[in-house]
Design an enzyme around this catalytic site. Structure first.
Site, PDB file in Angstrom:
ATOM      1  N   LYS A  32       0.809  -1.216   0.000  1.00  0.00           N
ATOM      2  CA  LYS A  32       0.000   0.000   0.000  1.00  0.00           C
ATOM      3  C   LYS A  32       0.844   1.269   0.000  1.00  0.00           C
ATOM      4  O   LYS A  32       0.502   2.241  -0.678  1.00  0.00           O
ATOM      5  CB  LYS A  32      -0.973   0.016   1.170  1.00  0.00           C
ATOM      6  CG  LYS A  32      -0.319  -0.032   2.540  1.00  0.00           C
ATOM      7  CD  LYS A  32      -1.360  -0.115   3.641  1.00  0.00           C
ATOM      8  CE  LYS A  32      -0.719  -0.233   5.001  1.00  0.00           C
ATOM      9  NZ  LYS A  32       0.135   0.907   5.358  1.00  0.00           N
ATOM     10  N   THR A  33       1.959   1.268   0.750  1.00  0.00           N
ATOM     11  CA  THR A  33       2.810   2.463   0.768  1.00  0.00           C
ATOM     12  C   THR A  33       3.388   2.725  -0.614  1.00  0.00           C
ATOM     13  O   THR A  33       3.517   3.872  -1.043  1.00  0.00           O
ATOM     14  CB  THR A  33       3.939   2.299   1.806  1.00  0.00           C
ATOM     15  OG1 THR A  33       3.368   1.994   3.074  1.00  0.00           O
ATOM     16  CG2 THR A  33       4.763   3.569   1.917  1.00  0.00           C
ATOM     17  N   ASP A 218      -3.651   6.978   4.765  1.00  0.00           N
ATOM     18  CA  ASP A 218      -3.203   5.608   4.977  1.00  0.00           C
ATOM     19  C   ASP A 218      -3.814   5.071   6.276  1.00  0.00           C
ATOM     20  O   ASP A 218      -4.133   5.841   7.183  1.00  0.00           O
ATOM     21  CB  ASP A 218      -1.672   5.604   5.062  1.00  0.00           C
ATOM     22  CG  ASP A 218      -1.090   4.212   5.045  1.00  0.00           C
ATOM     23  OD1 ASP A 218      -1.813   3.263   4.663  1.00  0.00           O
ATOM     24  OD2 ASP A 218       0.093   4.060   5.408  1.00  0.00           O
ATOM     25  N   GLU A 219      -3.988   3.748   6.364  1.00  0.00           N
ATOM     26  CA  GLU A 219      -4.535   3.092   7.560  1.00  0.00           C
ATOM     27  C   GLU A 219      -5.887   3.698   7.952  1.00  0.00           C
ATOM     28  O   GLU A 219      -6.157   3.971   9.130  1.00  0.00           O
ATOM     29  CB  GLU A 219      -3.548   3.198   8.742  1.00  0.00           C
ATOM     30  CG  GLU A 219      -2.164   2.638   8.454  1.00  0.00           C
ATOM     31  CD  GLU A 219      -2.102   1.121   8.399  1.00  0.00           C
ATOM     32  OE1 GLU A 219      -3.181   0.477   8.456  1.00  0.00           O
ATOM     33  OE2 GLU A 219      -1.004   0.573   8.284  1.00  0.00           O
ATOM     34  N   GLN A 250      -7.737  -5.392   9.514  1.00  0.00           N
ATOM     35  CA  GLN A 250      -6.664  -5.013  10.430  1.00  0.00           C
ATOM     36  C   GLN A 250      -7.075  -3.867  11.351  1.00  0.00           C
ATOM     37  O   GLN A 250      -6.227  -3.156  11.885  1.00  0.00           O
ATOM     38  CB  GLN A 250      -5.411  -4.618   9.642  1.00  0.00           C
ATOM     39  CG  GLN A 250      -4.818  -5.761   8.834  1.00  0.00           C
ATOM     40  CD  GLN A 250      -3.497  -5.389   8.192  1.00  0.00           C
ATOM     41  OE1 GLN A 250      -2.470  -5.283   8.859  1.00  0.00           O
ATOM     42  NE2 GLN A 250      -3.525  -5.184   6.887  1.00  0.00           N
ATOM     43  N   ARG A 610       2.249 -11.112  10.289  1.00  0.00           N
ATOM     44  CA  ARG A 610       3.566 -10.489  10.494  1.00  0.00           C
ATOM     45  C   ARG A 610       4.672 -11.442  10.056  1.00  0.00           C
ATOM     46  O   ARG A 610       5.806 -11.015   9.841  1.00  0.00           O
ATOM     47  CB  ARG A 610       3.807 -10.149  11.968  1.00  0.00           C
ATOM     48  CG  ARG A 610       2.863  -9.153  12.637  1.00  0.00           C
ATOM     49  CD  ARG A 610       2.634  -7.919  11.843  1.00  0.00           C
ATOM     50  NE  ARG A 610       1.428  -8.056  11.021  1.00  0.00           N
ATOM     51  CZ  ARG A 610       1.123  -7.267  10.005  1.00  0.00           C
ATOM     52  NH1 ARG A 610       1.935  -6.309   9.638  1.00  0.00           N
ATOM     53  NH2 ARG A 610       0.015  -7.448   9.315  1.00  0.00           N
TER      54      ARG A 610
END
Length: 688
Positions: A32-33, A218-219, A250, A610
């Protein structure tokens, strides 16, 4: 020319989206970044001015990473003009220009938690309500909850049944008034005040909407009501160019006020939204993703998406049962030690994730026993140290003479003879005459109305500040670190640390942290004057204390211990998730909360994703509670993973305990059968 050919088709679609609202559903590890930074570069290539682009994220670390990546894609001059902030830093930027419209003076200071307690303590003393630090903390938590819900304590839902909440309303208003008198804001005000300004002043709303023509968040799943309200003030006619990137799977911060429903209802807020799903995972092998998908799919209210990978299936996910948390911790420590030695793996390849902090204690003991180096994320920060807060106060006073809280903090540090009695007299006069503390100090120095050591101390402090403020005015931007080095040296903090600390090695470490804090000012790239750079640096430290210096633990080769909440956004080759029991994960509290199990399942999903190469899920069979050993049930999330994806083991100690228990059970059943058989063959009971 921005090269979008390296992106996969959904990433490319998102990165080249131009106008209108868009929702990018970005699964864990889906890049995504990369999408956000490539879109920024692509927009500029299409003719959008860099200063008209705003990127917002939730952590300072993520904002720094985003800025670094944008810097690799753009010319340095263009990259510097792009606005990349956390929500709080964005609020601070708006307040820096317009806080006077809210009745505050410029410049303002940002109080930390210790200063919040100090301000509240003063308010409670005025009301003759002085209490313990514990109820001060409860009040501040209540105030924070009210501000983030854009209301007062009396308007919170709990006020309907809790009279203490309603009574706290008066303290809330006095606390805010005192902050305003001090020219200060707290962390929540960085969101609340800009939102109020934008709602109350149409000209400000129009100005910022024209400035931030293209906004990316973002997020987005982590937004709370106040952040959403602030965002809605920035997005509107004539442009609705808002792209949000996030993953409802998330959303794990409900305890901080985040509302996962916002990402689920985004199209309701912004009709005509383009929805793009990023499902290719670049982080984890297939076995980990299949197991994580199986768990999260049991949540009924979610945006359907299935992560997939081209990294191969990898090793099966391991599930291991132990007799106790002690044997669980001992096994993990020994296994890490063995794999580090035999597979030539660095210790930083390993992470141990847990649901709540107390679980770390037994794990730490085992790692120490086996001499496995580790770092515990979320412990006491170096930046909570007194000397760093003191240095920051001195820097703030140099840039902002009106920072009253900073002056109160350092007025007699290092000791200069200004005792508690003198400080109380100065503070009382400031209150009675409605003056700032700085104005009172200036007056008594000019009038020489305080004598003795206290008078000499006030004059020396005033002289020091005046001389260095003049030097700051004359110093070029690149000379800031040299000036600050002289400033801190003359203050005498190094000698004060040596006098306080008996251990010379610890004193050197403490002083090295102070030195690194000063050097951090040299990393400020922008600002036409040294004072502007210093102001920006003080603000940065206030918003993100870790930016003052690098955490020395970051660069060391250590196993990482952290909570599942802290692990979000990170990745490790090998991950152990411990305590996979009912009451552990999901946590016992979640069983009684609305949507509690759904959030715990998302937390489990975050932890699982993770892991890059290998995921090991462990649980103890028993635990001691109130001096009694109790049997524990396996987490329901373990049972939701298909058996073909799991490689299940029982530790040797647990196997032995199971055999022993089986033998005892067998003996008991045999005795019971013999007793029953004997009863059946005996004659009926007859009365004598």
């Amino acid at each position: 020319m921005v090269d979008l050919s390296t992106l996969n088709p959904p990433q490319r679609e998102a990165a080249s989206y131009l106008d209108g609202p868009a929702l990018v559903l970005a699964g864990a590890g889906s890049g995504k970044t990369r999408v956000i930074t490539h879109r920024i570069a692509w927009l500029i290539e299409q003719g959008v001015r860099p200063e008209n682009i705003l990127g917002v994220t939730f952590t300072n670390k993520a904002a720094r990473e985003m800025r670094e990546r944008v810097g690799h894609l753009l010319e340095p001059s263009a990259a510097r003009k792009v606005n990349l902030h956390t929500f709080h830093a964005l609020g601070a930027e708006i307040l820096r220009h317009d806080i006077d419209r809210a009745g505050y003076r410029k410049p303002f200071s940002i109080v930390d938690e210790s200063d919040q307690h100090r301000v509240l303590k003063g308010v409670l003393a005025e009301l003759n309500l002085g209490g313990t630090g514990a109820n001060e903390g409860e009040l501040l938590a209540l105030f924070s909850r009210a501000k983030n819900n854009y209301c007062t304590p009396a308007q919170l839902p709990e006020a309907g049944f809790n009279p203490e909440v309603r009574r706290a309303d008066r303290i809330f208003h006095l606390y805010n008034a005192q902050l305003r008198n001090l020219g200060a804001v707290d962390f929540d005000d960085l969101l609340l005040l800009p939102t109020r300004l934008l709602e109350a002043h149409a000209d400000l709303q129009t100005r910022y909407r024209l400035k931030y023509r293209y906004i990316m968040v973002d997020e987005y799943q982590d937004t709370n009501p106040l952040q959403l309200r602030m965002l809605q003030q920035l997005v509107g006619p004539p442009h609705y160019n808002l792209m949000v990137v996030g993953d409802d799977d998330q959303s794990i911060y409900a305890f901080r006020g985040a509302v996962s429903d916002y990402i689920l209802r985004f199209e309701e807020f912004y009709p005509g939204t383009k929805v793009i799903a990023l499902e290719q995972n670049y982080r984890s092998v297939g076995s980990i993703l299949d197991a994580a998908n199986a768990v999260i799919s049991k949540n009924t209210v979610r945006r359907a998406k299935t992560l997939w990978s081209t990294l191969g299936s990898g090793k099966p996910v391991e599930s291991i049962r132990f007799e106790s948390d002690v044997t669980e911790a001992d096994y993990i420590a020994r296994r890490i030690l063995g794999e580090a030695a035999h597979q030539n793996r660095p210790f930083h390849d390993f992470a141990i994730l847990f649901r709540v902090n107390p679980q770390a204690r037994v794990m730490e003991e085992a790692l120490k026993h086996h001499r496995v180096p580790y770092r515990l994320v979320g412990g006491t920060s170096l930046f909570d140290r007194k000397e760093v807060r003191d240095v920051t106060a001195y820097l703030s006073l140099l840039a902002n003479p009106a920072d009253e809280l900073a002056l109160r903090r350092i007025i007699n540090y290092p000791t200069r003879g200004i005792g508690t009695t003198t400080q109380e007299l100065l503070t009382r006069r400031a209150h009675d005459e409605n003056l700032s503390l700085a104005a009172v100090v200036d007056d008594v120095v000019q009038a020489k109305s305080v004598s003795g050591k206290a008078g000499e101390g006030l004059r020396s402090l005033q002289d020091l500040l005046n001389r260095y403020r003049e030097r700051l005015r004359q110093t070029p931007p690149d000379g800031l670190v040299s000036l600050l080095t002289d400033y801190i040296a003359e203050i005498g903090i190094a000698a004060a640390i040596r006098a306080q600390e008996n251990n010379a090695n610890i004193a050197r470490v403490r002083w090295s942290i102070v030195e690194e804090t000063i050097r951090g000012a040299g990393r400020m790239e922008f600002g036409d004057t040294a004072r502007k750079r210093l102001e920006d640096y003080v603000e940065r430290i206030s918003l993100d204390p870790a930016s003052a210096t690098d955490d020395p633990d970051e660069q060391k080769n250590r196993v990482t211990l952290m909570t599942l909440h802290s692990s979000k956004g990170l990745e490790f080759p090998i991950v152990f998730m411990i305590g996979m029991n009912e009451g552990g994960l999901p946590h016992a509290r979640a069983l009684d909360e609305k949507n509690g199990i759904s959030e715990e399942r998302r937390l489990c999903y975050v932890g699982m994703t993770r892991a890059r190469e290998h995921l090991i899920l462990t649980r103890p069979r028993t635990a001691i509670k109130r001096n009694e050993r109790l049997a524990l049930k396996p987490s329901r999330f373990l049972t939701e993973i298909p058996k073909h994806l799991l490689q299940s083991f029982v530790s040797k100690e647990t196997e032995a305990e199971d055999r022993k228990q089986h033998e005892l059970n067998a003996e008991g059943f045999a005795a019971l059968r013999a007793l029953l058989n004997g009863a059946e063959s005996s004659k009926p009971f007859q009365k004598p």
